[in-house]
Each structure stands twice: as structure tokens, then as C-alpha cells.
Motif scaffolding. Structure first.
Motif, PDB file in Angstrom:
ATOM      1  N   GLU A  80       0.827  -1.201   0.000  1.00 11.50           N
ATOM      2  CA  GLU A  80       0.000   0.000   0.000  1.00 11.50           C
ATOM      3  C   GLU A  80       0.868   1.261   0.000  1.00 11.50           C
ATOM      4  O   GLU A  80       0.582   2.241  -0.685  1.00 11.50           O
ATOM      5  CB  GLU A  80      -0.938   0.002   1.216  1.00 11.50           C
ATOM      6  CG  GLU A  80      -2.208  -0.795   1.010  1.00 11.50           C
ATOM      7  CD  GLU A  80      -2.944  -0.430  -0.280  1.00 11.50           C
ATOM      8  OE1 GLU A  80      -3.311   0.747  -0.450  1.00 11.50           O
ATOM      9  OE2 GLU A  80      -3.109  -1.315  -1.146  1.00 11.50           O
TER      10      GLU A  80
ATOM     11  N   ARG B 284       2.162   1.748  -3.408  1.00  9.72           N
ATOM     12  CA  ARG B 284       1.083   2.251  -4.275  1.00  9.72           C
ATOM     13  C   ARG B 284       0.878   3.748  -4.071  1.00  9.72           C
ATOM     14  O   ARG B 284       0.763   4.511  -5.029  1.00  9.72           O
ATOM     15  CB  ARG B 284      -0.220   1.511  -3.972  1.00  9.72           C
ATOM     16  CG  ARG B 284      -0.557   0.409  -4.975  1.00  9.72           C
ATOM     17  CD  ARG B 284      -1.723  -0.420  -4.490  1.00  9.72           C
ATOM     18  NE  ARG B 284      -2.836   0.382  -4.025  1.00  9.72           N
ATOM     19  CZ  ARG B 284      -3.721   0.975  -4.830  1.00  9.72           C
ATOM     20  NH1 ARG B 284      -3.652   0.817  -6.122  1.00  9.72           N
ATOM     21  NH2 ARG B 284      -4.696   1.719  -4.320  1.00  9.72           N
TER      22      ARG B 284
ATOM     23  N   TYR C  71       1.967   7.430 -11.489  1.00  6.40           N
ATOM     24  CA  TYR C  71       1.870   6.167 -12.219  1.00  6.40           C
ATOM     25  C   TYR C  71       0.505   5.516 -12.043  1.00  6.40           C
ATOM     26  O   TYR C  71       0.003   4.867 -12.940  1.00  6.40           O
ATOM     27  CB  TYR C  71       2.956   5.187 -11.742  1.00  6.40           C
ATOM     28  CG  TYR C  71       4.322   5.542 -12.262  1.00  6.40           C
ATOM     29  CD1 TYR C  71       4.617   5.368 -13.621  1.00  6.40           C
ATOM     30  CD2 TYR C  71       5.299   6.058 -11.434  1.00  6.40           C
ATOM     31  CE1 TYR C  71       5.865   5.706 -14.108  1.00  6.40           C
ATOM     32  CE2 TYR C  71       6.544   6.387 -11.913  1.00  6.40           C
ATOM     33  CZ  TYR C  71       6.820   6.210 -13.238  1.00  6.40           C
ATOM     34  OH  TYR C  71       8.052   6.534 -13.722  1.00  6.40           O
ATOM     35  N   PHE C  72      -0.025   5.681 -10.833  1.00  2.61           N
ATOM     36  CA  PHE C  72      -1.333   5.096 -10.558  1.00  2.61           C
ATOM     37  C   PHE C  72      -2.319   6.225 -10.333  1.00  2.61           C
ATOM     38  O   PHE C  72      -1.947   7.343  -9.982  1.00  2.61           O
ATOM     39  CB  PHE C  72      -1.284   4.210  -9.306  1.00  2.61           C
ATOM     40  CG  PHE C  72      -0.474   2.953  -9.485  1.00  2.61           C
ATOM     41  CD1 PHE C  72      -0.172   2.461 -10.752  1.00  2.61           C
ATOM     42  CD2 PHE C  72      -0.035   2.253  -8.373  1.00  2.61           C
ATOM     43  CE1 PHE C  72       0.570   1.298 -10.905  1.00  2.61           C
ATOM     44  CE2 PHE C  72       0.705   1.091  -8.521  1.00  2.61           C
ATOM     45  CZ  PHE C  72       1.009   0.613  -9.787  1.00  2.61           C
ATOM     46  N   GLU C  73      -3.576   5.914 -10.496  1.00  2.00           N
ATOM     47  CA  GLU C  73      -4.587   6.948 -10.312  1.00  2.00           C
ATOM     48  C   GLU C  73      -5.028   7.008  -8.858  1.00  2.00           C
ATOM     49  O   GLU C  73      -5.273   5.980  -8.234  1.00  2.00           O
ATOM     50  CB  GLU C  73      -5.793   6.660 -11.209  1.00  2.00           C
ATOM     51  CG  GLU C  73      -5.518   7.105 -12.631  1.00  2.00           C
ATOM     52  CD  GLU C  73      -6.692   6.819 -13.530  1.00  2.00           C
ATOM     53  OE1 GLU C  73      -7.842   7.037 -13.096  1.00  2.00           O
ATOM     54  OE2 GLU C  73      -6.449   6.369 -14.653  1.00  2.00           O
TER      55      GLU C  73
ATOM     56  N   GLN D 178      -7.942   5.161  -7.222  1.00  2.12           N
ATOM     57  CA  GLN D 178      -7.883   3.723  -6.997  1.00  2.12           C
ATOM     58  C   GLN D 178      -7.316   3.394  -5.619  1.00  2.12           C
ATOM     59  O   GLN D 178      -7.212   2.229  -5.274  1.00  2.12           O
ATOM     60  CB  GLN D 178      -6.948   3.060  -8.039  1.00  2.12           C
ATOM     61  CG  GLN D 178      -7.108   3.555  -9.430  1.00  2.12           C
ATOM     62  CD  GLN D 178      -8.392   3.081 -10.043  1.00  2.12           C
ATOM     63  OE1 GLN D 178      -8.662   1.894 -10.015  1.00  2.12           O
ATOM     64  NE2 GLN D 178      -9.185   3.987 -10.574  1.00  2.12           N
TER      65      GLN D 178
ATOM     66  N   ILE E 220     -12.148   3.395  -1.606  1.00  2.00           N
ATOM     67  CA  ILE E 220     -12.586   2.283  -2.435  1.00  2.00           C
ATOM     68  C   ILE E 220     -13.782   2.730  -3.263  1.00  2.00           C
ATOM     69  O   ILE E 220     -14.806   3.174  -2.732  1.00  2.00           O
ATOM     70  CB  ILE E 220     -12.899   1.062  -1.570  1.00  2.00           C
ATOM     71  CG1 ILE E 220     -11.570   0.527  -1.016  1.00  2.00           C
ATOM     72  CG2 ILE E 220     -13.603  -0.013  -2.360  1.00  2.00           C
ATOM     73  CD1 ILE E 220     -11.687  -0.659  -0.160  1.00  2.00           C
ATOM     74  N   GLY E 221     -13.595   2.650  -4.551  1.00  2.00           N
ATOM     75  CA  GLY E 221     -14.667   3.084  -5.457  1.00  2.00           C
ATOM     76  C   GLY E 221     -15.864   2.156  -5.379  1.00  2.00           C
ATOM     77  O   GLY E 221     -15.701   0.955  -5.218  1.00  2.00           O
ATOM     78  N   LEU E 222     -17.021   2.705  -5.426  1.00  2.00           N
ATOM     79  CA  LEU E 222     -18.219   1.879  -5.425  1.00  2.00           C
ATOM     80  C   LEU E 222     -18.837   1.920  -6.804  1.00  2.00           C
ATOM     81  O   LEU E 222     -18.892   2.968  -7.435  1.00  2.00           O
ATOM     82  CB  LEU E 222     -19.225   2.381  -4.389  1.00  2.00           C
ATOM     83  CG  LEU E 222     -18.764   2.309  -2.943  1.00  2.00           C
ATOM     84  CD1 LEU E 222     -19.751   3.023  -2.046  1.00  2.00           C
ATOM     85  CD2 LEU E 222     -18.600   0.867  -2.499  1.00  2.00           C
ATOM     86  N   SER E 223     -19.256   0.795  -7.249  1.00  2.00           N
ATOM     87  CA  SER E 223     -19.871   0.806  -8.565  1.00  2.00           C
ATOM     88  C   SER E 223     -21.222   0.110  -8.512  1.00  2.00           C
ATOM     89  O   SER E 223     -21.522  -0.555  -7.541  1.00  2.00           O
ATOM     90  CB  SER E 223     -18.974   0.096  -9.582  1.00  2.00           C
ATOM     91  OG  SER E 223     -18.673  -1.194  -9.123  1.00  2.00           O
TER      92      SER E 223
END
Lengths: 211, 200
Positions: free
Chosen positions: B176, B179, B187-189, B192, B197-200
Motif C-alpha cells: 500500500e 502504491r 503512475y497510478f490513479e 484507486q 474504495i470506489g463503489l460501482s
């Protein structure tokens, strides 16, 4: 849909692989959830990069330099007992045993110092070298036992005389009421004696040290 | 590897110099590499690696042949590295603050931060190495043992004398931290991130 659960599944999958059922479930989720898919891609890229970290090689001559630092005699640096051959170990053990038993053993060879015992607690003797003298006029009311010495009787012995590996002289002024018997001690007895003497010596030494 | 090591140790214990030299040959790259990544400095890595093998040599008689050799030697290396880093840190960064999640902000053989958005693998790998370099020794060791030295979890636990669960937790946290560092470098978005934590 709880992404948190799938994040855990992604991590487990990358580390050790998932069984078929949860894997299918995860794949199904990844088809739908862009965030988790990115997460998965990032993690696998990261791990790939980490695993790709090239192994750095130790510089040339590393081992040679190291060996030079070791103590010159390799065997000496090892623990003492491990480099000894079994034969040397046996010889060492025998030597130790001989040293241990050596002191009592010498009694078998050397003549031990004389000892006199009497059942008369008030008995007085004159001892010159290995000669034990019952002085003229003295009365020993009890038995006398002499080891490894020579008993010279000038006074009166009101009892028996036992001589173990010892000789005796009865002077004209001396008398022995009981019998005189001469015993030649066996090597075992002599050994026993030697050990006994050493024990007594040790005891008196310890006592002396206490004081 | 373990089998060979065991046979070599047995012979080395009996005073066989060649066996010991062979043992060094087998492990020198791994140990040097580990120490190089831990310290970020070739000279330090060289000195420490020499010291590791000297200690191995001096303690061969104490090594239990029923145990695995890798955790033992890595443990010596890890302890020496941590000691070394502690000393160096005290020397150079006496009042350097420590990052909140255990990631220290000291840098070793510092280079400029990685390129902004060029996602080329070489650069990415360089940035990962750099991010790894910035981890605290505690996390760095666990990551190196896992990914670079490729030790199984059990061996890592034995090397670091930690319970298996702690090893896993540290690996997770270290990852982590990497990251986060890589997000910072672009490098990473950010969306994310493990915290968001994205909810979909």
C-alpha cells in the motif's frame, strides 16, 4: 456490490491464486467494475516490477577476499572437539582417567605414609619418619593397628597388635599383652587406603580453607 | 538449493574450507543483492555481505542442520542491515521526522523523483525500486524477501522471527505504501487508492 470484498480477493489471487469458484466470481466483478480492474492491473504491474528487480551480482573476488579474512588455521576456528579424530578423543579420555585415578594408584607403587590406629583414645605415640614408637613407660590400653610403617614397642600394649604391611620390633622394655599378627595388604586394600587418605587430606584442606 | 547447502555446511563444519567457499559462492549474489537493496549502497552492501559470511563461518557450529539455511543466513543479513541503517540514520538524519504510516522519508543514493506521466516500463521499474528504497527497513526487508529473493512466507516469518500473519500484514502495508508513492508520482490513479474504495 462490495468492492472491499473483491479487493481482498484480488490480493489473495495475486499472492497464491484463487480456487475456481471465487475466481469466476471475481472475474465477473472485474468485468463490471472498472475501479477494481484498475486496482488489479496496478497491483500486478507493481508485483511484476518488483519481481523484475534485477539481482545484483556480488563484485568479482568476493569469495577470495572473504577467505582471506578467515582465521589462518581453518581447523582452529572450529569448535575444539569437532576437528579431533575419534582416536585422539579416546586417548584424551584415557589420559583424563589416569590423571583422575593416578593419585590413589601411586600408593600401589610408592610406599604410602604410615598410619597408626588405636582403640585407646588417650594413646600417645612418637612418630619418627615411618617408625611409630610406643614410648618407654607408656601404657596403651587397647589394640593397635599399624599400616605401612614400623612399630617399635618400648612401653606396654595392653591389647593386640595388628600390623598391615608393617614390621615391628619389641624392645626389652616393651610388652604386648595380646597377640601380634602381621597382614600383608592386598593391592585393593592399599588402593582403598590411598583413596581414604586423599579424602581425608581433601577434608582437612577444605576445613583449613574454611578457617 | 537447501539440500546442497546442508551438505556443504556439514562438510564446512568438519573444517572443509572448499565446502565453505562453495557455500559462499552459492549465496553471495543473493545476500549481496539483498543488502544492496536494503542499504542502497554498493560499498555498504559489500562490507555487510562480507560480515554476514564471517558470522556464518563463526557460528557454523551453532547452526542446526535440521533447520533451513536460507532463513538463517537472511536473518543475519537482515539484522546487520537494520543495525547499519539505524546507525547511519542516527548519523545523518538525527531529527528527520518519520512518516505517518511507518514510511520514513529518508532517501538513499537519492535521485530526482521519477518522470511525471511517462508510463514506460523501465521508468516505472526504476520508480518502483526508488519507492521500495524509501520504505522503512521493516517493510523493505519483507518486500525484498518476498519479491526479490522469492522466499516462501514461512521462511520470511522465520527470517524475521515474526508470526505468519504479521508477515502478511507487513506485506500488505508495504504494498500500500508503494502504491501511494506511485500514485504521488503519477503512475497510478489516486481514485484507486486503497483508502478510497470506489463503489460501482
Amino acid at each position: 456490490m462490495d468492492c472491499r470484498k473483491y479487493r481482498v480477493l484480488i490480493e489473495v489471487h495475486l499472492e497464491s491464486g484463487l480456487p475456481k469458484v471465487p475466481l469466476l466470481e471475481l472475474e465477473h466483478h472485474l468485468n463490471v467494475c472498472l475501479c477494481c480492474r484498475r486496482y488489479r492491473d496496478e497491483l500486478s504491474r507493481l508485483e511484476e516490477a518488483l519481481q523484475d528487480c534485477p539481482q545484483v551480482r556480488a563484485p568479482h573476488g568476493f569469495t577470495e577476499a572473504l577467505l582471506k579474512k578467515l582465521p589462518k588455521n581453518y581447523a582452529k576456528a572450529m569448535p575444539r572437539y569437532s576437528y579431533l579424530s575419534p582416536r585422539i578423543r579416546v586417548v584424551g579420555a584415557v589420559a583424563a582417567l589416569v590423571l583422575l585415578l593416578g593419585s590413589p594408584l601411586y600408593i600401589l607403587v610408592e610406599s604410602p605414609r604410615p598410619i597408626v590406629e588405636s582403640s585407646d583414645l588417650n594413646a600417645q605415640f612418637t612418630i619418627i619418619d615411618s617408625t611409630i614408637i610406643v614410648p618407654e613407660g607408656a601404657i596403651i590400653s587397647g589394640d593397635i593397628r599399624v599400616y605401612h610403617g614400623h612399630l617399635k614397642i618400648l612401653g606396654t600394649v595392653d591389647g593386640n597388635v595388628h600390623l598391615v604391611s608393617s614390621g615391628y620390633t619389641l624392645e626389652s622394655s616393651g610388652t604386648v599383652a595380646g597377640s601380634v599378627d602381621v597382614v600383608k595388604s592386598s593391592w585393593l586394600e592399599r588402593l582403598k587406603f590411598g583413596i581414604d587418605q586423599i579424602r581425608q587430606d581433601a577434608k582437612s584442606y577444605v576445613r583449613g580453607a574454611w578457617k | 538449493m537447501e539440500f546442497t547447502a546442508r551438505a556443504l555446511i556439514k562438510r564446512a563444519k568438519q573444517g572443509d574450507t572448499h565446502a565453505f567457499a562453495e557455500l559462499v559462492e552459492t549465496y553471495k549474489d543473493k545476500i549481496y543483492s539483498f543488502l544492496y537493496r536494503m542499504t542502497g549502497n554498493r560499498e555498504d552492501a559489500y562490507d555487510l555481505a562480507q560480515e554476514v559470511f564471517l558470522r556464518v563461518y563463526n557460528n557454523l557450529h551453532a547452526f542446526d542442520e535440521t533447520m533451513r539455511f536460507s532463513p538463517w543466513i537472511y536473518r543475519i543479513a537482515q539484522n546487520l542491515a537494520v543495525d547499519h541503517l539505524r546507525k547511519r540514520r542516527n548519523l545523518l538524519y538525527l531529527d528527520e521526522p518519520t512518516g505517518d504510516d511507518g514510511v520514513m522519508s529518508w532517501q538513499v543514493e537519492s535521485s530526482e523523483p521519477g518522470p511525471e506521466a511517462v508510463v514506460e516500463f523501465e521508468d516505472f521499474r526504476g520508480s518502483v525500486a526508488e519507492a521500495l528504497n524509501q520504505l522503512s527497513p521493516m517493510y523493505k526487508a519483507v518486500m525484498l524477501l518476498r519479491f526479490v529473493q522469492e522466499l516462501p512466507y514461512e521462511d520470511i516469518a522465520r527470517t524475521l522471527d515474526l508470526p505468519l500473519t504479521t508477515v502478511k500484514t507487513r506485506l500488505y502495508r508495504a504494498r500500500e505504501a508503494l502504491r501511494k508513492n506511485l500514485i504521488k508520482q503519477g503512475y497510478f490513479e489516486a481514485s484507486q487508492g486503497g483508502t478510497k474504495i470506489g463503489l460501482s
